[in-house]
Write a protein that holds these residues in place. Sequence first.
Motif, PDB file in Angstrom:
ATOM      1  N   PHE A 123      37.129  36.842  45.838  1.00 38.32           N
ATOM      2  CA  PHE A 123      37.250  38.298  45.825  1.00 38.32           C
ATOM      3  C   PHE A 123      35.905  38.997  46.015  1.00 38.32           C
ATOM      4  N   ASP A 124      34.893  38.246  46.466  1.00 34.56           N
ATOM      5  CA  ASP A 124      33.582  38.820  46.795  1.00 34.56           C
ATOM      6  C   ASP A 124      32.996  39.646  45.650  1.00 34.56           C
ATOM      7  N   LEU A 125      32.864  39.028  44.471  1.00 29.67           N
ATOM      8  CA  LEU A 125      32.312  39.732  43.310  1.00 29.67           C
ATOM      9  C   LEU A 125      30.795  39.563  43.272  1.00 29.67           C
ATOM     10  N   VAL A 126      30.151  39.980  44.343  1.00 28.82           N
ATOM     11  CA  VAL A 126      28.702  39.862  44.468  1.00 28.82           C
ATOM     12  C   VAL A 126      28.124  41.215  44.863  1.00 28.82           C
ATOM     13  N   CYS A 127      26.800  41.302  44.763  1.00 26.44           N
ATOM     14  CA  CYS A 127      26.067  42.519  45.148  1.00 26.44           C
ATOM     15  C   CYS A 127      26.638  43.739  44.434  1.00 26.44           C
ATOM     16  N   GLU A 128      26.978  44.786  45.188  1.00 26.02           N
ATOM     17  CA  GLU A 128      27.462  46.009  44.527  1.00 26.02           C
ATOM     18  C   GLU A 128      28.836  45.823  43.893  1.00 26.02           C
ATOM     19  N   ARG A 129      29.532  44.728  44.236  1.00 24.42           N
ATOM     20  CA  ARG A 129      30.847  44.461  43.646  1.00 24.42           C
ATOM     21  C   ARG A 129      30.759  43.621  42.363  1.00 24.42           C
ATOM     22  N   THR A 130      29.531  43.258  41.961  1.00 26.88           N
ATOM     23  CA  THR A 130      29.361  42.472  40.733  1.00 26.88           C
ATOM     24  C   THR A 130      29.912  43.214  39.525  1.00 26.88           C
ATOM     25  N   ILE A 131      29.786  44.526  39.527  1.00 24.77           N
ATOM     26  CA  ILE A 131      30.233  45.332  38.401  1.00 24.77           C
ATOM     27  C   ILE A 131      31.727  45.165  38.139  1.00 24.77           C
ATOM     28  N   LEU A 132      32.485  44.783  39.181  1.00 20.11           N
ATOM     29  CA  LEU A 132      33.933  44.594  39.002  1.00 20.11           C
ATOM     30  C   LEU A 132      34.235  43.483  38.007  1.00 20.11           C
ATOM     31  N   ASN A 133      33.370  42.483  37.948  1.00 25.45           N
ATOM     32  CA  ASN A 133      33.560  41.402  36.977  1.00 25.45           C
ATOM     33  C   ASN A 133      33.420  41.935  35.561  1.00 25.45           C
ATOM     34  N   ASP A 134      32.369  42.750  35.322  1.00 26.03           N
ATOM     35  CA  ASP A 134      32.173  43.330  34.000  1.00 26.03           C
ATOM     36  C   ASP A 134      33.303  44.296  33.654  1.00 26.03           C
ATOM     37  N   ILE A 135      33.766  45.040  34.651  1.00 34.04           N
ATOM     38  CA  ILE A 135      34.873  45.976  34.409  1.00 34.04           C
ATOM     39  C   ILE A 135      36.144  45.212  34.038  1.00 34.04           C
ATOM     40  N   SER A 136      36.399  44.088  34.712  1.00 30.83           N
ATOM     41  CA  SER A 136      37.612  43.320  34.411  1.00 30.83           C
ATOM     42  C   SER A 136      37.567  42.763  32.995  1.00 30.83           C
ATOM     43  N   GLN A 137      36.377  42.361  32.544  1.00 35.65           N
ATOM     44  CA  GLN A 137      36.253  41.896  31.157  1.00 35.65           C
ATOM     45  C   GLN A 137      36.504  43.044  30.183  1.00 35.65           C
ATOM     46  N   SER A 138      36.025  44.236  30.524  1.00 35.41           N
ATOM     47  CA  SER A 138      36.251  45.394  29.660  1.00 35.41           C
ATOM     48  C   SER A 138      37.732  45.790  29.648  1.00 35.41           C
TER      49      SER A 138
END
Length: 543
Positions: free
Chosen positions: A124-139
């Motif tokens: 799902f390309d959770l890198v660069c500017e999309r890294t924040i999506l990983n933290d959001i999914s945990q939240s």
Amino acid sequence: MADFGDVISALGEFGLYQKLLILLLTLPLLLNPFQMVGQVFMVLDVPHHCDTSWIRAVGPNLTQEEQLNLTLPRDADGEYEQCSMYSPVDWDLDSIVAYGLNATQKCSNGWVYPAEPPSLLTEFDLVCERTILNDISQSIYMAGLLVGAMFFGVLSDRIGRRPVILICMLLQGMFGLGTAFVPHFYVYIAIRFVVGFAASGIMITVVALGTEWVGVSFRPQSVLIAQAAYPIGMMMVAGLSYGIRNWRLLEIAGSAPMFLLFFYIWVLPESARWLVTKGRIEEAKKLLQKAAATNKRSLPEGLLEQLKPEKQIKSGSLLDLFRKKHLRKVTLIMSCAWFADSFVYYGLSLSVTGFGLDIYVTQLAFGAVEFPGRVCLIFLLEWFGRKKVQAIFLMLSGLLCLALAGIPEDQPVVITVLAITGKFTATTAFAASYVYTAELFPTVVRQTGVGLCSTMARVAGILAPLIIPLDQYHRAIPMAVFGSIPLLVSLSCILLPETRGVSLPDDTGKGKTPDEKEKTAEVLREFSKRDSREDEADLEKDN
């Protein structure tokens, strides 16, 4: 009128029946850690760069190195940039080679990753500017825990502990397994919310059911033995993640075992104490007689006949926690304590990739250190009391995080040792809160109170993943934040009452009158005398 605690004493405070119940309660908790921290192993950073295959249209015979050299800028260390590329141009290959490219832009055609089993990050390309999506999914997962704590806390006080646990197990199994088949990351986030919603219901309801079936002196053991499954589950996550690198297969392996517990429909009992507070005396009597038979103890008929709800106890509500002064103080302080417990616990757990050593070894150590933390707590709570243990370990976890903030980055061993020690103290403080809170709130609002406190813990859980990215401004900021809050909250714990050796309250009032206590004691004395006469008769027969 008999007190429920006296009935538990008569049938056995921690007999075979209670031990089997605790065993049943441990199994769902064994599977919960995967849902909590499994995602950390699905988003491990891997080398990546922008997809610059556009240049193949004018240079089909370029080698991989030549392509990257022409289309990717380099950073200060001479490595290819991972999140930017030279802007595509309409030139021929000779012009590109001769003049070079200067204008840069963000990756526009996705990224290229090593040829490895697909992870959540690469798919799902959770890198660069999309890294924040990983933290959001945990939240978002933590938000599910929050909503579940409030919803199932109140629901459990209304419909019972047993149905809530069964509903939550079904939801966690179904949606946890469904996570493995999501087509888009936003669907993954939505399903993770439901998984957190169900996991929260299991965690808080297990505490009530385990506490309400045992005697006063065995309350810590019942909760902490059940929760000892959690660190074992944490260690299992490390091994499972190391052996299965495909994230979809990992999700299936971590979620499907919940369906093996379908037999709980027939074997998991309701809380007899809760049944009594609801006036369902006959159902409670049947369960108590079954428990006594399993424990090979006999209950006098007179004792069970005295088992009646005090007055007409109504279902508690959230407002009841704030109407009376003593409950209001307990609610506010314990809510803050749970917030601090969760904040430092998840702050350390979710920072496991940043401590400098192998993530699988660190996770194994994190799980291993939690187990003695919970086992030691059984004795610490009896030796020193609930209040001192809660305050001291909360304070220690805060101090260790503050110490972590000051350790240089080039000392990974020191950082990891301090982090593991901090995880030990945070685990101990968090586990103490479960025991302490279940003892502080009366039965009619116990799950509502635990649910509210758990809600505050989930608010902290939502915030913790969002604090971690602050290390991009200064690496010490996250640990400084994670350490300061528990340190401050620990000071407020001195205002709480001690509950060691105190009977669980059933309603929000002051409990039984002295006459009622004396009447119950008289029945128990009579029961004890009868047992003695029976023992003497047995001895005479033997002789």
